[in-house]
Design a protein around this motif. Structure first.
Motif, short mmCIF file in Angstrom:
data_model
loop_
_atom_site.label_atom_id
_atom_site.label_comp_id
_atom_site.label_asym_id
_atom_site.label_seq_id
_atom_site.Cartn_x
_atom_site.Cartn_y
_atom_site.Cartn_z
N GLY A 133 15.63 96.58 42.84
CA GLY A 133 15.16 97.58 44.39
C GLY A 133 14.04 97.06 44.45
N VAL A 134 13.18 98.59 45.34
CA VAL A 134 11.58 98.23 45.54
C VAL A 134 10.69 98.90 45.00
N ASN A 135 9.73 98.62 44.76
CA ASN A 135 8.88 98.80 43.60
C ASN A 135 7.40 100.12 43.92
N PHE A 136 8.21 101.12 44.44
CA PHE A 136 7.53 102.30 45.23
C PHE A 136 6.03 102.29 44.96
N ASP A 137 5.93 102.68 43.87
CA ASP A 137 4.36 102.82 43.43
C ASP A 137 3.29 101.80 43.76
N ALA A 138 3.82 100.92 44.19
CA ALA A 138 2.86 99.87 44.73
C ALA A 138 3.00 99.38 46.01
N LEU A 139 3.38 100.79 46.51
CA LEU A 139 3.49 100.95 48.18
C LEU A 139 2.87 102.03 48.61
N LYS A 140 2.50 102.46 48.30
CA LYS A 140 2.08 103.10 48.74
C LYS A 140 0.29 103.20 49.05
N LYS A 141 0.43 103.74 50.10
CA LYS A 141 -1.27 104.00 50.76
C LYS A 141 -2.22 103.89 49.79
N PRO A 142 -3.42 103.44 49.39
CA PRO A 142 -4.11 103.25 49.09
C PRO A 142 -4.95 104.86 49.79
N THR A 143 -5.70 105.52 48.48
CA THR A 143 -6.83 106.43 49.12
C THR A 143 -7.79 106.37 48.59
#
Length: 266
Positions: A133-143
């Motif tokens: 599956g997709v690692n959604f944590d790695a796809l979060k936009k950096p803030t």
């Protein structure tokens, strides 16, 4: 004389069957979605391809697995269910349901952003087919949180920080007003050499840290200026310095957040 069976030279030696059909990861047909828009199946196929599944739309091909979608409403919310079918068009017990949204905000898929729905659906289908599956944590936009710059003469502490915030936002990232929920803290520090023969050297250090204080990297800028010229308003100097610093920080973030930026560029 006993009758012998007639030869059939033009008959295939082996009948086409599920056993010799390409597996669902090697070839997976995405037909039109029941009660759903055509764009969603196109987006789903693209996301599945990124996960290594050879999904396709358009005209069906015989002897292929398929994933069929159906949109439905339940208790004030809309959902899409995906089911995997074998080449004989039989369900094989692999299915997943993805929430689309509240009916109050639009029960119809046409009013929703299809990309995140397709991405989450593709991730779940990938898991059903043996993927991770997709690692959604790695796809979060950096803030980022950008505090007041240290050590700058004149109004540099405020103007540099403000200019850096504007440039980071212009590059497509988010700057938060408080550090607590930011992914990164970007600290700026200015140092000046003593005036000599009417000039001095200014150094600006931009240091990127994770929210927990872990050092990530830095960008350094140096320039020779007229002595005392920055003891008042920085004006365009702050804008120029922040633009160069933001470019370097953005390159640094592209390296440490490779998963997010590589997927965003596709």
């Amino acid at each position: 004389m006993a009758c012998q069976p007639l030869e059939r030279p033009f008959q295939p030696r082996q009948k086409t069957s599920v056993a010799n059909a390409p597996g669902p990861r090697a070839s997976l047909y995405v037909p039109s979605i029941k009660n759903g828009p055509e764009d969603l199946r196109e987006d789903l196929a693209k996301q599945l391809q990124k996960l290594g599944i050879a999904a396709f739309t358009g005209e069906p091909i015989t002897n292929r697995y398929s994933v069929k979608g159906e949109v439905f409403l339940e208790q004030g919310k809309s959902y899409v269910t995906w089911k995997i079918f074998n080449p004989l068009d039989q369900e094989i017990g692999l299915a997943t349901t993805q929430e689309i949204g509240s009916v109050a905000t639009g029960p119809c898929l046409f009013d929703n952003d299809l990309e995140p729905i397709a991405l989450k659906s593709a991730s779940e289908i990938d898991v059903l087919l043996g993927g991770s599956g997709v690692n959604f944590d790695a796809l979060k936009k950096p803030t980022l949180f950008i505090p007041i710059v240290e050590g700058a003469p004149g109004d540099g502490s405020e103007s540099l920080a403000a200019a850096m915030q504007e440039n980071i936002i212009a590059l497509g990232l988010d700057v938060l007003p408080e550090p607590w929920h930011a992914s990164y803290i970007l600290k700026g520090k200015v140092s000046m050499t003593p005036a000599k023969k009417g000039s001095q050297v200014i150094s600006i250090l931009w240091q990127l840290e994770r929210q927990n204080g872990e050092y990530v990297g830095k960008v350094e800028q140096r320039n020779r200026i007229r002595a005392g010229s920055l003891n008042g308003p920085w004006g365009p100097v702050a804008i120029a310095a922040a633009k160069g610093g933001a470019s370097g920080i953005f390159k640094l973030l592209n390296e440490v957040e490779a998963a997010y930026f590589s997927r965003k560029s596709k």
